[in-house]
Design an enzyme around this catalytic site. Structure first.
Site, short mmCIF file in Angstrom:
data_model
loop_
_atom_site.label_atom_id
_atom_site.label_comp_id
_atom_site.label_asym_id
_atom_site.label_seq_id
_atom_site.Cartn_x
_atom_site.Cartn_y
_atom_site.Cartn_z
NE ARG A 47 -4.10 -2.03 2.13
CZ ARG A 47 -5.01 -2.03 3.06
NH1 ARG A 47 -5.09 -1.11 4.17
NH2 ARG A 47 -6.07 -2.93 2.90
CG ASP A 157 -13.00 7.14 9.99
OD1 ASP A 157 -13.71 5.96 10.17
OD2 ASP A 157 -11.97 7.05 9.58
#
Length: 286
Positions: A47, A157
Site C-alpha cells: 500500500r 473518523d
C-alpha cells in the site's frame, strides 16, 4: 541501483526490512492506536508503494526520514492513515442493533426527556458514512411516529479520505440492495444520468450529521454528554490495553443511562467499566 543482497520489488523499490516495518508499526500504534502484527508487513509495503511514487521517493528509508521530521508529522500522518486503514461497511450492517435502538433505547429516552432537547448520538469510526446515514434513517423514522422528537448525529473518523466520501453521501445503487423499496424512495435521490447508477442521500439526512476528523489516541471532549455511542468493528484493530483506555474515554462522554453499541466480534469481558450489558454487544452506562 539497489545494494547487493537487498531484495527489489517489481516496482523498483527495495523491499521493506523487518527493522523498518517494526519502526513504522510502533509509530502507528503510538499515534493512532492501530496494532500492526508482522503478518501485515506485505500489505503495508504494497500500500505504501503508491504513496512513495507520489512523493517521488526511492525507498522506505527516505519516506521514514520525511515522516519522522516535524514537517512530515504535520503533513504526512493523515496520508499514512489513509494508506493503512481498511474501511468495510454497509447500510444497516448488524441490523439487530438498529432494532434495539428503535425498540428499547428511543422510547425510554423519549419518555424521560420528551421534546426538551435533541437525542445526541455519536457514530465513532464512521468510515464512508453508511453507519451514520443508516442511523439518520432510523431516527427520522422514529421522528415520523413521535411528534417533537429531534436528534443530532456526530460522525467521526481518522481518515480524511473516507470522511470526504461520507460528507458527499453518494453511493453505487448496488449498496442499497438489502434496503426496503420504501426507504430507497424516501431517503435517496437517483443520479440524473441513469447510466452511472449512483444515488445520493436526501439533503435533510445529510444536514443533521456533523462529520469531523478525530483521532481516538488524542484527548477529546464534547460540550454536551451523549445519549448513545456507536463504535462498531473499530476496536478490533487495537490491543486490549488501548481498547480499555478508549472505552474509558467513551464512558466519560456518555450520559448516565446512555448506551454503547460495539461490533459483534468485539468484547468488554474482564474490563473495569461503568457499563452493564443490555443486549448482545449493547451496553448501558450505570
Amino acid at each position: 541501483m539497489a545494494a547487493v543482497g537487498v531484495p527489489v520489488r517489481a516496482s523498483g523499490l527495495a523491499a521493506m526490512t523487518e527493522k523498518e516495518f517494526k519502526k513504522l508499526s510502533e509509530f502507528i500504534h503510538t499515534e493512532v492506536g492501530i496494532k500492526l502484527p508482522p503478518s501485515k508487513k506485505v500489505m503495508v509495503e504494497a500500500r505504501l508503494q503508491k504513496r512513495l511514487r507520489t512523493l517521488g521517493m526511492c525507498g522506505y528509508h527516505d519516506y521514514y526520514d520525511f515522516l519522522f521530521s516535524p514537517r512530515g508529522l504535520d503533513e504526512e500522518l493523515v496520508h499514512l492513515i489513509d494508506v493503512i486503514t481498511t474501511n468495510t461497511t454497509e447500510f444497516f450492517r448488524e441490523p439487530r442493533h438498529f432494532e434495539v435502538l428503535t425498540q428499547d433505547v428511543l422510547p425510554v429516552w423519549r419518555a424521560a426527556h420528551g421534546p426538551s432537547r435533541p437525542f445526541r448520538l455519536w457514530s465513532a469510526g464512521c468510515s464512508t458514512g453508511e453507519e451514520p446515514y443508516t442511523l439518520s434513517i432510523v431516527l427520522s423514522e422514529f421522528a415520523l411516529r413521535t411528534p417533537g422528537f429531534r436528534y443530532a448525529i456526530m460522525a467521526t473518523d481518522i481518515s480524511t479520505r473516507v470522511l470526504a466520501m461520507a460528507k458527499n453521501g453518494v453511493y453505487p445503487e448496488e449498496r442499497l440492495a438489502k434496503m426496503s423499496l420504501d426507504f430507497k424512495r424516501r431517503y435517496f435521490l437517483r443520479s440524473k444520468d441513469r447510466s452511472k447508477k449512483l444515488v445520493r442521500l436526501m439533503p435533510e439526512l445529510r444536514r443533521v450529521i456533523d462529520f469531523r476528523r478525530l483521532n481516538f489516541m488524542q484527548p477529546f471532549s464534547f460540550p454536551e454528554p451523549l445519549d448513545t455511542i456507536f463504535c462498531r468493528n473499530v476496536m478490533i484493530y487495537f490491543d486490549r490495553t488501548t481498547q480499555e483506555q478508549l472505552l474509558q474515554k467513551f464512558c466519560t462522554q456518555l450520559r448516565r443511562d446512555g448506551f454503547l453499541f460495539i461490533g459483534h466480534s468485539e468484547s468488554l469481558t474482564g474490563m473495569d467499566l461503568p457499563l452493564r450489558q443490555h443486549a448482545p454487544t449493547v451496553y448501558k452506562k450505570i
